[in-house]
Design an enzyme around this catalytic site. Structure first.
Site, short mmCIF file in Angstrom:
data_model
loop_
_atom_site.label_atom_id
_atom_site.label_comp_id
_atom_site.label_asym_id
_atom_site.label_seq_id
_atom_site.Cartn_x
_atom_site.Cartn_y
_atom_site.Cartn_z
N VAL A 60 9.95 -72.43 -24.16
CA VAL A 60 11.19 -72.70 -23.44
C VAL A 60 12.35 -72.49 -24.40
O VAL A 60 12.57 -73.28 -25.31
CB VAL A 60 11.22 -74.14 -22.88
N SER A 61 13.10 -71.42 -24.19
CA SER A 61 14.21 -71.13 -25.09
C SER A 61 15.54 -71.60 -24.53
O SER A 61 16.58 -71.44 -25.16
CB SER A 61 14.29 -69.61 -25.35
#
Length: 212
Positions: free
Chosen positions: A9-10
């Site tokens: 999850v960026s």
């Protein structure tokens, strides 16, 4: 034997929820979720990420590793191919939610092995190419903003760096609809369409307004 979902999850936390929900809707029964937040898939190898290290420790022979697509493992060709081969060598089955791909190291048929390895190489190369294309577009947008001298900022965008990256990330899969991206990010459908149609301009607005 466990089924473990790995999510990178960026951006916003909603993206993790999206990846887990998408996997469950595809029929996977997830025993555990391992996720890395705010980590680049291009510059940070999986085994160097905080939770990526734990993933290497957790996976055992007979386990199934589920990812939305191979770009969750990384966006570097060498890292992704090396990682998948190592997991297959351990007896771990890798499955993707998108396209329902299965990579299993147990096959001994040379033709099946050749097809499997070619698919792994193609998908890893595509993940890196998408990342490089996005970065090139972003750089073009920043340079365009600089050249214009920021004389006209236009309307302040409703998205910031995190939500912009979330949109680009999901658009990169080629399978997530605009409506679904809007729901996950909290942006309007029109905003997502504008980013999709001209990511360089969207990036320029972020640069012009100095949005984090």
């Amino acid at each position: 034997m466990s089924t473990i979902l790995y999510a990178r999850v960026s951006t916003a936390d909603q993206t993790l929820h999206h990846q887990k929900t998408q996997a469950e809707q595809a029929g996977f029964v997830i025993d555990a979720v391992v996720s890395d937040h705010g980590v680049s898939g291009a510059s940070t190898a999986l085994r160097e990420r905080p939770e990526g290290k734990r993933l290497f420790d957790m996976l055992r022979k007979g386990d199934t590793l589920v990812v939305r697509w191979v770009d969750r493992l990384g966006r570097n060709y060498q890292d992704v191919t090396d990682t998948i081969r190592e997991f297959m060598g351990r007896g771990v089955i890798i499955r993707t939610v998108i396209n329902n791909m299965t990579f299993d190291g147990s096959t001994t048929d040379p033709v099946q092995m050749a097809v499997r390895d070619a698919l792994i190489a193609f998908m890893a190369a595509t993940a890196q190419a998408q990342h490089e294309a996005t970065k090139a577009s972003q750089r073009a947008g920043i340079e365009a903003a600089k050249e214009e001298g920021k004389t006209y900022l236009g309307r302040k965008p409703s998205y910031d760096r995190k939500s912009f990256n979330a949109v680009i990330d999901m658009l990169g899969t080629g399978t997530t609809s605009v409506s679904e991206i809007a729901r996950v990010t909290g942006l309007t459908r029109q905003t997502v369409l504008r980013i999709k149609q001209d990511p360089a301009k969207a990036e320029a607005l972020i640069a012009s307004w100095g949005l984090a």
